[in-house]
Design an enzyme around this catalytic site. Structure first.
Site, PDB file in Angstrom:
ATOM      1  N   LYS A 258       7.628  -1.210 -10.043  1.00 51.62           N
ATOM      2  CA  LYS A 258       7.144   0.101 -10.466  1.00 51.62           C
ATOM      3  C   LYS A 258       8.315   0.961 -10.928  1.00 51.62           C
ATOM      4  O   LYS A 258       9.446   0.728 -10.498  1.00 51.62           O
ATOM      5  CB  LYS A 258       6.468   0.805  -9.263  1.00 51.62           C
ATOM      6  CG  LYS A 258       5.110   0.264  -8.884  1.00 51.62           C
ATOM      7  CD  LYS A 258       4.518   1.082  -7.743  1.00 51.62           C
ATOM      8  CE  LYS A 258       3.170   0.517  -7.303  1.00 51.62           C
ATOM      9  NZ  LYS A 258       2.126   0.608  -8.334  1.00 51.62           N
ATOM     10  N   ARG A 332      -5.545  -6.770  -4.603  1.00 53.68           N
ATOM     11  CA  ARG A 332      -6.703  -7.662  -4.756  1.00 53.68           C
ATOM     12  C   ARG A 332      -6.411  -9.053  -4.204  1.00 53.68           C
ATOM     13  O   ARG A 332      -7.322  -9.740  -3.762  1.00 53.68           O
ATOM     14  CB  ARG A 332      -7.134  -7.693  -6.224  1.00 53.68           C
ATOM     15  CG  ARG A 332      -6.064  -8.168  -7.169  1.00 53.68           C
ATOM     16  CD  ARG A 332      -6.345  -7.787  -8.622  1.00 53.68           C
ATOM     17  NE  ARG A 332      -6.069  -6.374  -8.885  1.00 53.68           N
ATOM     18  CZ  ARG A 332      -6.246  -5.793 -10.067  1.00 53.68           C
ATOM     19  NH1 ARG A 332      -6.703  -6.480 -11.092  1.00 53.68           N
ATOM     20  NH2 ARG A 332      -5.978  -4.506 -10.227  1.00 53.68           N
TER      21      ARG A 332
HETATM   22  N1  BES Z   1      -1.034   0.458  -4.984  1.00 55.20           N
HETATM   23  C1  BES Z   1      -1.268   0.454  -6.373  1.00 55.20           C
HETATM   24  C2  BES Z   1      -2.311   1.463  -6.821  1.00 55.20           C
HETATM   25  C3  BES Z   1      -1.987   2.906  -6.584  1.00 55.20           C
HETATM   26  C4  BES Z   1      -1.528   3.712  -7.608  1.00 55.20           C
HETATM   27  C5  BES Z   1      -2.199   3.505  -5.362  1.00 55.20           C
HETATM   28  C6  BES Z   1      -1.256   5.035  -7.399  1.00 55.20           C
HETATM   29  C7  BES Z   1      -1.935   4.836  -5.147  1.00 55.20           C
HETATM   30  C8  BES Z   1      -1.473   5.610  -6.161  1.00 55.20           C
HETATM   31  C9  BES Z   1      -1.744  -0.924  -6.822  1.00 55.20           C
HETATM   32  O1  BES Z   1      -1.252  -2.003  -6.079  1.00 55.20           O
HETATM   33  C10 BES Z   1      -1.243  -1.130  -8.223  1.00 55.20           C
HETATM   34  O2  BES Z   1      -0.071  -1.135  -8.412  1.00 55.20           O
HETATM   35  N2  BES Z   1      -2.187  -1.268  -9.161  1.00 55.20           N
HETATM   36  C11 BES Z   1      -1.864  -1.455 -10.524  1.00 55.20           C
HETATM   37  C12 BES Z   1      -2.755  -2.551 -11.067  1.00 55.20           C
HETATM   38  C13 BES Z   1      -2.382  -3.022 -12.440  1.00 55.20           C
HETATM   39  C14 BES Z   1      -1.044  -3.722 -12.421  1.00 55.20           C
HETATM   40  C15 BES Z   1      -3.453  -3.953 -12.947  1.00 55.20           C
HETATM   41  C16 BES Z   1      -2.105  -0.145 -11.258  1.00 55.20           C
HETATM   42  O3  BES Z   1      -3.059   0.557 -10.938  1.00 55.20           O
HETATM   43  O4  BES Z   1      -1.309   0.173 -12.119  1.00 55.20           O
HETATM   44 ZN    ZN Z   2       0.666  -2.646  -6.730  1.00 58.01          ZN
END
Ligand code: BES
Ligand code: ZN
Ligand code: ZN
Length: 478
Positions: A258, A332
């Site tokens: 990230k 997931r």
């Molecule tokens: N933990 C994150 C989602 C999240 C984002 C939680 C902001 C709380 C605040 C999740 O694991 C994630 O990173 N999701 C990705 C999925 C994508 C790579 C398909 C996302 O939402 O960008």
């Molecule tokens: Zn994630």
């Protein structure tokens, strides 16, 4: 916090702060109407008027139009009073129950708003930092109302305090709130309640069972993964309720790292786990006549030389193979194993809570959690529980076209949709592959777990989901 119910005059309650709600078209009750300044008290929603009666401070809070007052408004009003009590450093509050359609609902709302509104997280501040949570700043709440509200007030105390404990777990930094820490909390809950049993699987057992998702995500980090199972046997006659909570104690994204800005917030990626664990604790404390099996997969998601890589193929607990095309779509992967495991453990209707996608915040902000379900009745039950608790949900549709986007190129599924469309739904479409025919509702709480900004939830950890789950279990046990 101590919560009690008495009858009589708010000024006789011997609290440092006496609070009354004032309707727009109303006036202050008997003994207060004569206080200096009472005539100028305003009843517009959230308006405050401070009065004095000798040693006792009196606060009138506007409730607005009588017909518009509901549990949500009372939670907000109670939280405003709790903030005022904190500002004045008063340790005891008395609330005169305002007249409304349902005294028990009003009592629950006032207790909930007071307990949530007086929450703070300062375990890591000052001398003795890191020690046990500091005592609540508000020591007691006295409700002045009919005797009949005592049970409602007592129940609200239980679930609101559970929600504050979930907020503690969410806010606790990831170097403290590890998977091992969450497992210890689950063990403590089981120790506290005879009707709760716990089982914690460690890395070897997780691998031996073939939970490939949890194994894969945990490979990058130094903290051992845990698969936590809590069972509550309340002697229910209905279906066994399965609760599943995402317990990623820190989500760096892994190799699909990230961006740095704001990454510290990803300590909250275990908010689903926190809600599930503390909801089970509250359900047990309330002794509800339901049977619950809760499954919490917990791990960090970290990049390293041993971390899972984009393109790697894993095998989930139910034998389905998955191509990991983005290591940041880790939730997931661990939920897939946990959902399949919950079905095997006897869950007959499943609700999962997960901070799963950033996309849900784009769609619904921090006001609604998304619900995606394979069962209309369960979706409606979740929505109703959320309306009562103020934890609002909005249903999004499942459609075969979304599932088609989750097909793998070399494996059965991909964890990343082929197109950047409907990210919250495609994530759920992936999860649906792991519940079989079991009625299931998925709540994406990425937007509502943090920074909700209501008077009673504050600006950081909200504890979203605890009261919704308790409400759902209450309905099932009724
Ligand atoms: N933990 C994150 C989602 C999240 C984002 C939680 C902001 C709380 C605040 C999740 O694991 C994630 O990173 N999701 C990705 C999925 C994508 C790579 C398909 C996302 O939402 O960008
Ligand atoms: Zn994630
Ligand atoms: Zn995540």
């Amino acid at each position: 916090m101590k919560v009690e119910v008495i009858q009589g005059d708010p000024l006789a309650a011997a609290a440092e702060l006496a609070v009354v709600g004032l309707y727009e078209d109303g006036s202050l009750p008997g003994s207060l109407a004569a206080l200096p300044g009472a005539g100028g008290a305003k009843g517009g929603f959230k308006e405050r008027t401070a009065l004095h009666s000798g040693e006792t401070r009196v606060l009138a809070i506007g409730l607005g139009k009588r017909e518009e007052v509901d549990a949500e408004r009372l939670r907000v009003a109670a939280a405003i009073a709790a903030h005022e009590a904190a500002r004045l450093a008063t340790g005891t509050v008395a609330w005169a129950l305002p007249e409304s359609g349902d005294d028990s609902v009003a009592a629950e709302a006032l207790v909930t708003g007071t307990i949530l509104g007086s929450y703070r997280f300062d375990r890591f501040k000052g001398k003795g930092a890191g020690e046990d949570p500091t005592p609540p700043r508000l020591a007691s709440l006295t409700l002045i109302g009919p005797e009949g509200i005592a049970a409602a007030a007592a129940a609200a105390r239980v679930y609101a305090e559970a929600q504050n404990r979930a907020r503690d777990l969410q806010s606790t930094p990831a170097n403290v709130a590890t998977p091992t820490f969450l497992a210890a909390r689950a063990e403590a809950i089981a120790l506290d309640h005879d009707a709760v049993a716990v089982e914690v699987l460690g890395p070897e057992q997780i691998a031996a069972k073939g939970m490939g998702g949890l194994v894969a995500v945990s490979r990058g980090g130094g903290e051992p993964a845990k698969l936590i199972v809590l069972r509550y046997s309340g002697g229910g006659s209905g279906p066994t309720l399965g609760l599943v909570g995402k317990g990623v104690t820190f989500d760096s994204g892994g190799i699909s790292l990230k961006p740095g800005a704001g990454m510290q917030e990803m300590k909250m990626d275990m908010s689903g786990a926190a809600a599930v664990l503390e909801a089970v604790a509250a359900i047990a404390e309330l002794g509800l006549a339901v049977d619950v099996v809760a499954v919490v997969p917990s791990t960090e998601n970290m990049p390293s030389g041993t971390a899972i890589k984009p393109g790697d193929v894993i095998t989930q607990y139910n034998g389905v193979t998955v191509e990991v095309n983005n290591t940041d779509a880790e939730g997931r992967l661990i939920l897939a194993d946990a959902l399949a495991y919950a079905v095997e453990l006897g869950a007959e209707r499943i609700v999962d809570l997960a901070t799963l996608t950033g996309a849900v915040t784009i769609a619904l902000g921090s006001t609604y959690a998304a619900v995606i379900a394979n069962d209309d009745e369960l979706a409606a039950a979740v929505a109703r529980a959320g309306e009562e608790s103020g934890e609002l949900t909005w249903r999004l549709p499942l459609h075969p076209e979304f599932k088609a986007l989750m097909k793998g190129t070399v494996a059965d599924l991909s964890n990343l949709a082929a197109k950047r469309k409907a990210g919250t739904i495609t994530a759920a479409a992936f999860l649906e592959e792991f519940v079989g025919e079991t009625p299931w509702a998925h709540l994406d709480i990425a937007g509502t777990a943090w920074d909700v900004g209501r008077e009673y939830t504050g600006k950081d950890a909200s504890g979203f989901g605890v009261r919704l789950l308790v409400e759902l279990a209450r309905h099932q046990s009724a």
